[in-house]
Structures are given as structure tokens and as C-alpha cells.
Design a protein around this motif. Structure first.
Motif, short mmCIF file in Angstrom:
data_model
loop_
_atom_site.label_atom_id
_atom_site.label_comp_id
_atom_site.label_asym_id
_atom_site.label_seq_id
_atom_site.Cartn_x
_atom_site.Cartn_y
_atom_site.Cartn_z
N UNK A 147 -9.43 8.84 0.35
CA UNK A 147 -8.12 9.10 -0.24
C UNK A 147 -7.80 10.59 -0.28
N UNK A 148 -8.83 11.42 -0.22
CA UNK A 148 -8.61 12.86 -0.26
C UNK A 148 -8.26 13.44 1.11
N UNK A 149 -8.33 12.61 2.15
CA UNK A 149 -7.99 13.08 3.49
C UNK A 149 -6.48 12.96 3.72
N UNK A 150 -5.93 13.92 4.43
CA UNK A 150 -4.53 13.84 4.83
C UNK A 150 -4.40 12.85 5.99
N UNK A 151 -3.15 12.48 6.28
CA UNK A 151 -2.91 11.54 7.38
C UNK A 151 -3.39 12.08 8.72
N UNK A 152 -3.45 13.40 8.83
CA UNK A 152 -3.83 14.02 10.11
C UNK A 152 -5.31 14.42 10.13
N UNK A 153 -6.12 13.80 9.24
CA UNK A 153 -7.53 14.15 9.15
C UNK A 153 -8.43 12.93 9.34
N UNK A 154 -9.63 13.17 9.87
CA UNK A 154 -10.65 12.13 9.97
C UNK A 154 -11.99 12.75 9.62
N UNK A 155 -12.96 11.90 9.31
CA UNK A 155 -14.32 12.36 9.09
C UNK A 155 -15.04 12.45 10.43
N UNK A 161 6.55 -1.23 -9.98
CA UNK A 161 5.86 0.05 -10.13
C UNK A 161 4.67 -0.06 -11.07
N UNK A 162 3.54 0.47 -10.62
CA UNK A 162 2.35 0.66 -11.45
C UNK A 162 1.83 2.05 -11.11
N UNK A 166 -6.42 -0.50 -10.56
CA UNK A 166 -6.58 -1.66 -9.68
C UNK A 166 -5.20 -2.10 -9.18
N UNK A 167 -5.15 -2.43 -7.91
CA UNK A 167 -3.88 -2.87 -7.32
C UNK A 167 -3.64 -4.32 -7.71
N UNK A 168 -2.95 -4.48 -8.81
CA UNK A 168 -2.62 -5.81 -9.32
C UNK A 168 -1.30 -5.70 -10.08
N UNK A 169 -0.65 -6.82 -10.27
CA UNK A 169 0.65 -6.78 -10.94
C UNK A 169 0.51 -6.62 -12.44
N UNK A 170 -0.57 -7.18 -12.99
CA UNK A 170 -0.79 -7.06 -14.43
C UNK A 170 -2.20 -7.51 -14.75
N UNK A 171 -2.67 -7.10 -15.92
CA UNK A 171 -3.99 -7.51 -16.40
C UNK A 171 -3.91 -7.70 -17.91
N UNK A 224 0.82 -1.22 0.00
CA UNK A 224 0.00 0.00 0.00
C UNK A 224 0.85 1.26 0.00
N UNK A 225 1.97 1.24 0.71
CA UNK A 225 2.82 2.43 0.78
C UNK A 225 3.43 2.78 -0.57
N UNK A 226 3.57 1.79 -1.45
CA UNK A 226 4.18 2.02 -2.76
C UNK A 226 3.15 2.28 -3.85
N UNK A 227 1.89 1.98 -3.58
CA UNK A 227 0.86 2.10 -4.61
C UNK A 227 0.09 3.39 -4.38
N UNK A 228 0.35 4.38 -5.22
CA UNK A 228 -0.15 5.73 -4.98
C UNK A 228 -1.45 6.06 -5.70
N UNK A 229 -1.92 5.17 -6.56
CA UNK A 229 -3.08 5.50 -7.39
C UNK A 229 -4.28 4.60 -7.11
#
Length: 707
Positions: A621-629, A303-304, A252-257, A242-247
Motif C-alpha cells: 500500500x505504500x508503493x505508488x502506482x508507478x512502483x514495484x518491488x 463511504x467508510x 476491514x472492507x465491509x459495509x458494517x460490523x 477498491x477504487x473507493x476504499x482508501x483505508x
């Protein structure tokens, strides 16, 4: 009543965030005496933009209203380029070619004119309507693909000759059958225009090659074989960390399709990367978006990533790059080279460095040692070390390289955009030690040298930079910049052979209370206290020196921002001083004098502040690390027609010095926190309400945003 300038500034901010209906409603409700020529021109522009936001036949009424407004203003401003462009725009989207051309040709220098005239020429050439020209032909890319080929013919004919032959309809159909899903027209039209390239060398200078249909199938087989060899038969179950997957959400978080179709491949030192059409996008992505895929046997390095919204955007950027010279044909390499980058390293010329070193020797003393920087991709920042002498019984450390970079100074600044840093250390300081208690002066010289680059700002006399945590072995929490004297006790400035004037600033570490006192008052007031306490000058670091503001407690004034005007936009400000320049400019435009505003006055004497504000979001995803709903179950419900949720968001902000917030600092942090959110048309800062305090004293603020 608002002045014309204030009205126009308010309109500008709404336009920046596409809150066009707010502009129309606002202008239509203004009293007649406020509807000046400039304001009415903005109304016509807003009508055009309402159509642009939703270009339906029903909304053509807005284009006609725009024409009515512009015709009303013709006698006053009909000879201006902006008037001609705006009315030409209206006629363009009403498919009135003759009137569109007539007016647009009178606005040749305005952005957008040439694009619209290009569509007019295309419509004439092909005998089609303007709407058909804008739609782009088959797959919405037919015409821009033709433009790409024509651009190569004009600027790099040898590369046009290297484009592969078009694929036949039978080849495309067979390829589609092999894939097992229907291909969109966008992809088909690419290969109808050209399919792959001729020759083995790269088409673009970073090892990038076009792939034809057969090569695409082979590339997919190669990728799958690589995945099976490194991750086994169940590679489909693997995901990127998750830390490496920014999108997430777009891809979709997968290696290939199998629905990722490479259309370009890049190979550098045996490592292959692919630019792929993504026909298997995630919910928030776009069907046919272009993504980059770099397979690696280590998932941490696999990388994807998202690259372009689609083929049209890639083609547009490439055509523009070639036409503007950022990309050019290299006859020697028979490829198209990328010629520029967003930041060019700034290094002294040999004669500049020699002049700098001569000045240091003459004014600070001989340096026997230089700490050379071995690796640098921005500036080359060495540290010159002048040893203690009977006349100057202290070490002097001086940067050499910061002054090669031209800082982003504000308009009206009287100093130089070029600077070097100096720090004086006692004669018993271990300058060769790498222990942090000894090394921090060296570290902070390098940090300060790069701060103007990293934050797109400038450093000068009187600036303070918090260190965050106290410096190792000290209670210092801030760096103050002062002037430096040369051997004649005059301001140390070296004029280089190239004409640059480089200022030298002495770095003085401060205690927290001293920093707060300086921010509340000014640098001169702090230096007067230094003088009263007999602190030596020039300042030499003394980790045991007295704190000249030991008992100082800043006065908290929660009303410091009451008279400040501001509008939240999506611009992120990397540095406080750059933000301050924007605030001053905005208030000047709004005719609001900030004479009595102290930007560095203490607004809260707490290390943290919690803020609450309302915004429209699609996901967490639009929230910063220091934010909550505030409502953690909000996203379980149904969004509005635009897929948005109206959310109350809670953010915890931390002050730079870990002790208190200055007024400007708080507004800066609030702005950057909100800059990635949709605030609707409520973008104007109208202060805050203190909702209460938490048990540890942290204030909780509700941010008021008006329209």
C-alpha cells in the motif's frame, strides 16, 4: 570539518523523521572542537527524545544524561526558554514535580510547556503522580473527558447543560451483554462521563448529535435494516469497490460490523452518517479508532473512512478548536459552529472588480463579451474578451479573478503576489467555439489562474508551464509567461482601491525545443531569437509560426546534481518552484553556494527515468502506482521486530514535458516519490549511480542515500 550550521542542519533533518539514535551517535563521535553549546544542547534534547520514543524505566537513564548535559550548559544558556523547557521536560518524566514546575514556568511561550504544566496541575489537584496524570485515568480518557466538559462549561455553558446524563454501570453492563463482546474502558468511560445529549437539535453545527446507549443500539438496527433492504440478507458478503476504499489494511472492507459502535450521528437532507468506534479493525488499524460510515444504496457512493486514531484525539482536537475560536457557541442556533476552513475563497470586492475592468478598458480596449464562470469554490475567474480593432488587430483575452488570490511568493521576490493572465489571438480565431482546437486558450487561462492555488506556488515573468500533450491543432507543448504592456508601452500593473497591485502576464505558447532552449539558457536568450526571427511583439498566437529553435538539442549533463545538498523528508512538495525555494534555503543553511548550478539544465534527454532505492515498508500500500518491488516475494517473508521489510523499490518517473528531465525536476520527482517512505537514518541525497539503460534508452539509476 563541518561548520556548526552544517552540523545543526543535519541534526534537524534526522529529528524531523525521528531518527534520534542517529543524532546521538553523530554528536558523540564529533571532535571536541565541534561540540559547541548549540550542538551539545541538541545532544541533551536527543537524550530526552530517546526516552520519549520508548518510555520505560530502563530508559530513564537517558533523561538523567540529558540533565547532565543541560547542567553543563547552564552557565551559558541557563537563562533561555529552550534550555529551561528541555531540562524541565527531563525532570517531568522523572516524576520530579518541583523541579519540573520550576523550569517549565520559565519557558511560558514554548510549544508543549502549557501541556506539561497542565499535567502538573492535574497531578497536584488529584494527588497523583505525573505518570498517572499523563496516562489519562480510566481508559486513558478520564481526565481529557473532564477537560472537555470543563471547556464547555467555560466557553459554551449552554452546551454543557445539553450533555446527556452519565450511564450507570448496570446500563453499560446490559449494553455490553446485548453486543456480545467486552467493551474497552475507553468506551465505558465516555458513557460514565456523559451518554448522548439532551434535545433533538445538533450538538455541532453540521448536524452532528451525540448518541446514548439506547440510540447506539437503534442506530445499529437502522443500519442493518437499510443494508438488508438494499443488498439483501447476504449484505455481509458485499465489499466497497477498491477504487473507493482508501483505508485498506486499517479498516476491514465491509459495509458494517456489529463491532462498529456509533457515538455520533450526522443527518443532512435525510442522509445519515455515523462517527463510529471501530472495535473490529484490520491488521494495520488501531483498536478503537474512529471511522466515518455513510450508508448508501449505491456501493460507488457508500463511504467508510478513517477519521481519528481514537477518542482521545477527537477530544483533543475539539477542545483545541473551542479554545482557539475555530469552533464557537451560536446562541441563535444553540449549537457549536465550525467557523473556519483550510482555504477561504478569494473573490474581488465590488470596487476592486470595477477598478480592474476600468483598467482593462483603458489599456486593452472595450470588452463586449465576458465569459462568466458560473461555479467556483476558490476564485471566480471570468474571461474578458477584447475584440480586434484597427490599432490592435487581434483578440485579447484577459482573466478577471485570479488576482484576488494572494500567491505564495518566495522571500525577496520583487514583484506582486497578485496577477492576471493575458493571451492574444489572431482576428480570425473562433473565440466562441467549444472545439478544443479553438477553446484551448480559454482553458489554459483558467488552468494558469488556479495553478498557484493548487500547487501553493506563484507565477511570474519567465515562468514556463508544460502542457503535457501538444495543444490541439498545434505542436506547442509549453506556456511561457512574459510581461504585458499598457497603452503607454509600460508594464501593465493596476493598483486597486484596496492597495493591491495586480500584474498582467502575457501567455505565449512554445514549441518543445524552445522550452528546452529557454530552460538551458534563459528567457532573455529565447526572446533574442524571437527578435532575430522577426516574431511580432506583443506576441500573438500563430499556430504556424516558425520554431526559432528547430534544430536545438539540449546538452545532457548527468552530473548536474553532483554539487547539490538535499535531505529527503516526508514533506510533499506540490510545485517545482516551491521545491526550488526549499532546495536553495537548505543549501544556504549548509553554506553550499549554488552559483554554478543550473536547476533547469537537462540531466537526461529521455521521457522516462527508472530509479532504484532502499526503504522500509509495511505493505504494498505504500508503493505508488508507478512502483514495484525488485523482489516480488519479499512480503511473503517475516518482517523485522517493527513489522517492516527492507525493500529495494523500482520506480518509473516521467518528465513533465514528455521529452527530457531538468536537474531540479528530477530531484523533485525523486523527493516526492520517497516522501511517503521510511528511509531510516539514510535521508541525505548523495547522488546516483547509472546502473545501465533499457532497450528504449531509459536510464536506470540507483539513488544513494547517506546518513
Amino acid at each position: 570539518m563541518m561548520t556548526e550550521q552544517q552540523i545543526l542542519k543535519k541534526i534537524d533533518k534526522w529529528n524531523e523523521d525521528d531518527h534520534i539514535q542517529a543524532v546521538v551517535d553523530f554528536i558523540e563521535k564529533l571532535p571536541d572542537e565541534s561540540k559547541t553549546t548549540e550542538v551539545l544542547s541538541e545532544l541533551g534534547r536527543a537524550y530526552n527524545n530517546l526516552y520519549w520514543l520508548d518510555p520505560t524505566a530502563e530508559n530513564e537513564k537517558y533523561l538523567r544524561r540529558a540533565i547532565e548535559v543541560f547542567k553543563y550548559l547552564e552557565e551559558e544558556i541557563g537563562d533561555t526558554e529552550s534550555w529551561n523547557y528541555r531540562i524541565g521536560y527531563s525532570y517531568f518524566y522523572l516524576n520530579d514535580i518541583d523541579n519540573a514546575r520550576k523550569y517549565l514556568e520559565r519557558a511560558p511561550s514554548l510549544s508543549g510547556t502549557q501541556e506539561l504544566l497542565h499535567y502538573i496541575a492535574l497531578a497536584d489537584k488529584k494527588g497523583i503522580s505525573l505518570r498517572e496524570a499523563v496516562k489519562g485515568g480510566r481508559g486513558e480518557v478520564e481526565y481529557i473527558l473532564e477537560d472537555f466538559v470543563e471547556t464547555l462549561h467555560q466557553y459554551a455553558p449552554a452546551m454543557q447543560a445539553r450533555l446527556g446524563a452519565p450511564a450507570t454501570e448496570q446500563q453499560i453492563a446490559r449494553f455490553q451483554d446485548h453486543l456480545g463482546f467486552d467493551l474497552p474502558e475507553e468506551f465505558k468511560q465516555l458513557h460514565r462521563t456523559f451518554s448522548g445529549q439532551l434535545g433533538q437539535g445538533p450538538f455541532f453545527g453540521v448536524g452532528q448529535c451525540f448518541l446514548n446507549l439506547e440510540q447506539i443500539e437503534q442506530a445499529q438496527r437502522d443500519i442493518v435494516a437499510f443494508l438488508e433492504a438494499n443488498f439483501g440478507a447476504n449484505w455481509m458478503e458485499k465489499q466497497l469497490p477498491e477504487d473507493n476504499f482508501m483505508d485498506e489494511g486499517e479498516i476491514k472492507n465491509q459495509l458494517f460490523s456489529r463491532k462498529w459502535l456509533p457515538f455520533m450521528m450526522q443527518e443532512i437532507e435525510g442522509e445519515k452518517s455515523y462517527l463510529c468506534f471501530d472495535f473490529d479493525n484490520d491488521q494495520e488499524g488501531t483498536f478503537g479508532q474512529l471511522i466515518g460510515v455513510t450508508p448508501h444504496k449505491d456501493l460507488e457512493q457508500y463511504e467508510v473512512s478513517f477519521v481519528f486514531p481514537g477518542l482521545f484525539h477527537w477530544l483533543s482536537g475539539t477542545i483545541e478548536g473551542i479554545e482557539t475560536g475555530r469552533m464557537a457557541y451560536s446562541e441563535e442556533k444553540n449549537t457549536i459552529e465550525f467557523l473556519s476552513r483550510s482555504f477561504e475563497p478569494a473573490y474581488y470586492e465590488q470596487e476592486e472588480r470595477e477598478a480592474l475592468e476600468e483598467y482593462i478598458k483603458e489599456n486593452f480596449g472595450q470588452f463586449d463579451e465576458v465569459f462568466h464562470e458560473l461555479v467556483s469554490d476558490d476564485i471566480h475567474c471570468d474571461i474578458y474578451i477584447v475584440k480586434p480593432t484597427p490599432e490592435r488587430n487581434y483578440y485579447t483575452l484577459i482573466t478577471g479573478g485570479m488576482g484576488a488570490y494572494q500567491m505564495n511568493i518566495p522571500e525577496g521576490f520583487s514583484g506582486s503576489p497578485f496577477a492576471e493572465m493575458v493571451i492574444n489571438l489572431p482576428p480570425d480565431w473562433n473565440v466562441k467555439s467549444e472545439a478544443e482546437k479553438d477553446y484551448w486558450p480559454m482553458r489554459w487561462l483558467k488552468i494558469l489562474a488556479r495553478l498557484p492555488i493548487e500547487q501553493d506556488t506563484f507565477l511570474a515573468w519567465g515562468h514556463t508551464v508544460p502542457t503535457g500533450e501538444p495543444l490541439e491543432g498545434t505542436l506547442f507543448t509549453c506556456m511561457l509567461l512574459l510581461g504585458t504592456d499598457d497603452k503607454k508601452d509600460e508594464e501593465a500593473i493596476v493598483k486597486l482601491p484596496t492597495g493591491k497591485e495586480v500584474y498582467f502576464y502575457t501567455v505565449v505558447p512554445l514549441y518543445e525545443q524552445e522550452m528546452l532552449y529557454k530552460l538551458e539558457n534563459d528567457t532573455t536568450a529565447l526572446l533574442e531569437l524571437f527578435s532575430e526571427k522577426d516574431i511580432p511583439y506583443p506576441p500573438v498566437v500563430d499556430v504556424n509560426r516558425p520554431n526559432v529553435c528547430q534544430d536545438y538539442a539540449p546538452i545532457q549533463n548527468t552530473g548536474l546534481l553532483d554539487q547539490v545538498y538535499w535531505a529527503f523528508t516526508q514533506e510533499h512538495f506540490p510545485g517545482l518552484m516551491i521545491f526550488w525555494e526549499a532546495v536553495k534555503a537548505y543549501n544556504t543553511d549548509m553554506e553550499n553556494r549554488l552559483t554554478n548550478f543550473n536547476p533547469f539544465g537537462t540531466i537526461f534527454k529521455t521521457p522516462k527515468v527508472k530509479i532504484m532505492y532502499e526503504a522500509w515498508i509495511k505493505s504494498k500500500r505504500e508503493l505508488h502506482d508507478f512502483e514495484i518491488l525488485a523482489n516480488e516475494h519479499l512480503l511473503e517473508g517475516e518482517p523485522d521486530a517493527n513489522g517492516l521489510y527492507q525493500a529495494l523499490i523500482v520506480s518509473e518517473l516521467t518528465s513533465g514535458d514528455g521529452a527530457s528531465f531538468g536537474a531540479l525536476e528530477l530531484l523533485w520527482l525523486i523527493h516526492n516519490t520517497l516522501s511517503n517512505k521510511d528511509l531510516g537514518d539514510h535521508i541525505f541525497f548523495e547522488g546516483f549511480d547509472i546502473e545501465g539503460y533499457e532497450e528504449d534508452g531509459t536510464p536506470v539509476l540507483y539513488i544513494n542515500c547517506g546518513s
